[in-house]
Design a protein around this motif. Sequence first.
Motif, PDB file in Angstrom:
ATOM      1  N   ILE A 293       0.846  -1.190   0.000  1.00 27.35           N
ATOM      2  CA  ILE A 293       0.000   0.000   0.000  1.00 27.35           C
ATOM      3  C   ILE A 293       0.882   1.241   0.000  1.00 27.35           C
ATOM      4  O   ILE A 293       1.561   1.512   0.984  1.00 27.35           O
ATOM      5  CB  ILE A 293      -0.967   0.011   1.204  1.00 27.35           C
ATOM      6  CG1 ILE A 293      -1.889  -1.204   1.132  1.00 27.35           C
ATOM      7  CG2 ILE A 293      -1.768   1.304   1.214  1.00 27.35           C
ATOM      8  CD1 ILE A 293      -2.990  -1.214   2.173  1.00 27.35           C
ATOM      9  N   GLY A 294       0.888   1.967  -1.109  1.00 29.19           N
ATOM     10  CA  GLY A 294       1.719   3.156  -1.265  1.00 29.19           C
ATOM     11  C   GLY A 294       0.892   4.420  -1.189  1.00 29.19           C
ATOM     12  O   GLY A 294      -0.229   4.409  -0.681  1.00 29.19           O
ATOM     13  N   PRO A 295       1.441   5.510  -1.708  1.00 33.71           N
ATOM     14  CA  PRO A 295       0.757   6.804  -1.630  1.00 33.71           C
ATOM     15  C   PRO A 295      -0.635   6.784  -2.279  1.00 33.71           C
ATOM     16  O   PRO A 295      -1.586   7.324  -1.711  1.00 33.71           O
ATOM     17  CB  PRO A 295       1.679   7.744  -2.407  1.00 33.71           C
ATOM     18  CG  PRO A 295       3.009   7.076  -2.408  1.00 33.71           C
ATOM     19  CD  PRO A 295       2.746   5.608  -2.346  1.00 33.71           C
TER      20      PRO A 295
ATOM     21  N   THR B  54      -6.348  13.270  -0.837  1.00 32.15           N
ATOM     22  CA  THR B  54      -6.255  13.504  -2.276  1.00 32.15           C
ATOM     23  C   THR B  54      -5.667  12.281  -2.962  1.00 32.15           C
ATOM     24  O   THR B  54      -4.549  11.870  -2.664  1.00 32.15           O
ATOM     25  CB  THR B  54      -5.388  14.737  -2.558  1.00 32.15           C
ATOM     26  OG1 THR B  54      -5.992  15.861  -1.923  1.00 32.15           O
ATOM     27  CG2 THR B  54      -5.280  14.986  -4.052  1.00 32.15           C
ATOM     28  N   VAL B  55      -6.437  11.692  -3.841  1.00 28.10           N
ATOM     29  CA  VAL B  55      -6.030  10.484  -4.551  1.00 28.10           C
ATOM     30  C   VAL B  55      -5.434  10.880  -5.900  1.00 28.10           C
ATOM     31  O   VAL B  55      -6.092  11.538  -6.694  1.00 28.10           O
ATOM     32  CB  VAL B  55      -7.247   9.559  -4.751  1.00 28.10           C
ATOM     33  CG1 VAL B  55      -6.850   8.301  -5.498  1.00 28.10           C
ATOM     34  CG2 VAL B  55      -7.867   9.208  -3.401  1.00 28.10           C
ATOM     35  N   VAL B  56      -4.184  10.500  -6.130  1.00 25.91           N
ATOM     36  CA  VAL B  56      -3.526  10.872  -7.388  1.00 25.91           C
ATOM     37  C   VAL B  56      -3.047   9.634  -8.132  1.00 25.91           C
ATOM     38  O   VAL B  56      -2.048   9.022  -7.752  1.00 25.91           O
ATOM     39  CB  VAL B  56      -2.342  11.826  -7.148  1.00 25.91           C
ATOM     40  CG1 VAL B  56      -1.728  12.233  -8.485  1.00 25.91           C
ATOM     41  CG2 VAL B  56      -2.780  13.057  -6.364  1.00 25.91           C
ATOM     42  N   ASP B  57      -3.777   9.240  -9.138  1.00 27.86           N
ATOM     43  CA  ASP B  57      -3.318   8.165 -10.031  1.00 27.86           C
ATOM     44  C   ASP B  57      -3.048   8.781 -11.402  1.00 27.86           C
ATOM     45  O   ASP B  57      -3.055  10.007 -11.546  1.00 27.86           O
ATOM     46  CB  ASP B  57      -4.354   7.023 -10.100  1.00 27.86           C
ATOM     47  CG  ASP B  57      -5.610   7.422 -10.860  1.00 27.86           C
ATOM     48  OD1 ASP B  57      -5.794   8.630 -11.131  1.00 27.86           O
ATOM     49  OD2 ASP B  57      -6.408   6.536 -11.196  1.00 27.86           O
TER      50      ASP B  57
ATOM     51  N   GLU C 263      -3.540  12.772 -12.552  1.00 27.98           N
ATOM     52  CA  GLU C 263      -2.408  13.554 -13.071  1.00 27.98           C
ATOM     53  C   GLU C 263      -2.781  14.209 -14.404  1.00 27.98           C
ATOM     54  O   GLU C 263      -2.470  15.371 -14.651  1.00 27.98           O
ATOM     55  CB  GLU C 263      -1.184  12.653 -13.285  1.00 27.98           C
ATOM     56  CG  GLU C 263      -0.490  12.247 -12.001  1.00 27.98           C
ATOM     57  CD  GLU C 263       0.667  11.289 -12.269  1.00 27.98           C
ATOM     58  OE1 GLU C 263       0.996  11.051 -13.446  1.00 27.98           O
ATOM     59  OE2 GLU C 263       1.230  10.772 -11.288  1.00 27.98           O
ATOM     60  N   ARG C 264      -3.444  13.431 -15.254  1.00 25.69           N
ATOM     61  CA  ARG C 264      -3.818  13.952 -16.575  1.00 25.69           C
ATOM     62  C   ARG C 264      -4.866  15.055 -16.450  1.00 25.69           C
ATOM     63  O   ARG C 264      -4.750  16.117 -17.079  1.00 25.69           O
ATOM     64  CB  ARG C 264      -4.337  12.809 -17.455  1.00 25.69           C
ATOM     65  CG  ARG C 264      -4.636  13.205 -18.881  1.00 25.69           C
ATOM     66  CD  ARG C 264      -4.859  11.980 -19.730  1.00 25.69           C
ATOM     67  NE  ARG C 264      -5.944  11.138 -19.253  1.00 25.69           N
ATOM     68  CZ  ARG C 264      -5.796   9.958 -18.665  1.00 25.69           C
ATOM     69  NH1 ARG C 264      -4.609   9.451 -18.481  1.00 25.69           N
ATOM     70  NH2 ARG C 264      -6.840   9.268 -18.249  1.00 25.69           N
TER      71      ARG C 264
ATOM     72  N   LEU D 233       1.884  18.396  -9.649  1.00 25.23           N
ATOM     73  CA  LEU D 233       0.514  17.981  -9.964  1.00 25.23           C
ATOM     74  C   LEU D 233      -0.205  17.523  -8.702  1.00 25.23           C
ATOM     75  O   LEU D 233      -1.388  17.807  -8.504  1.00 25.23           O
ATOM     76  CB  LEU D 233       0.526  16.856 -11.005  1.00 25.23           C
ATOM     77  CG  LEU D 233       0.998  17.258 -12.408  1.00 25.23           C
ATOM     78  CD1 LEU D 233       1.121  16.042 -13.315  1.00 25.23           C
ATOM     79  CD2 LEU D 233       0.034  18.280 -13.016  1.00 25.23           C
ATOM     80  N   THR D 234       0.526  16.801  -7.827  1.00 27.67           N
ATOM     81  CA  THR D 234      -0.063  16.360  -6.568  1.00 27.67           C
ATOM     82  C   THR D 234      -0.468  17.564  -5.721  1.00 27.67           C
ATOM     83  O   THR D 234      -1.569  17.605  -5.159  1.00 27.67           O
ATOM     84  CB  THR D 234       0.936  15.476  -5.802  1.00 27.67           C
ATOM     85  OG1 THR D 234       1.238  14.333  -6.592  1.00 27.67           O
ATOM     86  CG2 THR D 234       0.359  15.029  -4.467  1.00 27.67           C
TER      87      THR D 234
END
Length: 341
Positions: A120-122, A138-141, A145-146, A165-166
């Motif tokens: 389990i990462g960021p 804040t979920v950043v996949d 990002e796009r 972007l994060t």
Amino acid sequence: MRDDKVIAPALLDWYDRHARVLPWRVPPGGPPADPYRVWLSEVMLQQTTVAAVKAYFQRFTELWPTVQDLAAAPDAQVMAEWAGLGYYARARNLLACARQVAAEGGFPTTRTGLRALPGIGPYTSAAIAAIAHDAPETVVDGNVERVVARLFAVNTPLPRAKPGLTALAETLTPQERPGDYAQAMMDLGATICTPRNPACAICPLVDPCDARAEGIAAELPRKAPKQPKPTRQGTVWVARSGDAILFEERPTKGLLGGTLAFPSTSWDGRDLPPPGPADWQEIGQVRHVFTHFTLTLTVLLGDLTGNPQRGHLVRLDRIDRDALPGLMRKVWDVAQAEIAA
DNA sequence: TTCCAGGAAG
DNA sequence: CTTCCTGGAA
């Protein structure tokens, strides 16, 4: 000057009408999702498409409805059920995580607590906290990002742009319905704000989108040029002994770690001897593309004339093609065709 | 046939 | 920063 406060409400309004229906999902505004199902789906979705994950998710939740059930499963069965999904370290971490969670009596509820678990990462820690606990994380996949790169017209290429972007994404996360908002961002990226031909005409965020205004939406996010992939060679042996075939478990660390395999050379230049004495015949080649190299394996078939030096024999009627990783399925298919001929 | 999308660990 | 796979699109 644009008012960023309009973004989250507009997106949530869109999500209420257009949320994707997925096996691990709860409808917008519904009761909180089960952390076990959120975790399982998010780990499977790491580096994998939604379409590929669906059948695996159904199968896993059928076999193991709770994290306690999964924790009690034998390693080999979990590896076999994971076979074909790729990135096999995820399966080993999945089981390690399930056992730790079961021992501790349940999943942590904070992002920090979740982040400490194996595999389990960021991204996944934020996703579980937001989706299963409605925490304002804040979920950043890749989708997010796009979307953010386009909303703010960020021209910096990835991966260098990621921290910025994060930070920008964090400024948009609402205190109301952060879980639905996180899923809405990812749905928007997956269905509207797509990599190649974004459907700006029907996008709920077309109005505040800087990249759209500048006419560069389809070009973002920019990406650093990629290095060419080297090719590696190797040999794989399909060893017959009566009505059985020789298999071995790959070492738990490294490429295809912990998966079932035909004996082979090491693919990194080190030559290993055949697994036993036989009159080896070349029957074909298989080509397989990994993240960082392309592998060409020469397939040798032979009948063992003595005891194998490694591995274990599996009877033909006990061989389960689906329990093999993709590369070994290709090897098996070549051997099967030869044996049938 | 090639290209590309998609997170975590060490 | 490098190591980890697969399937769907172009």
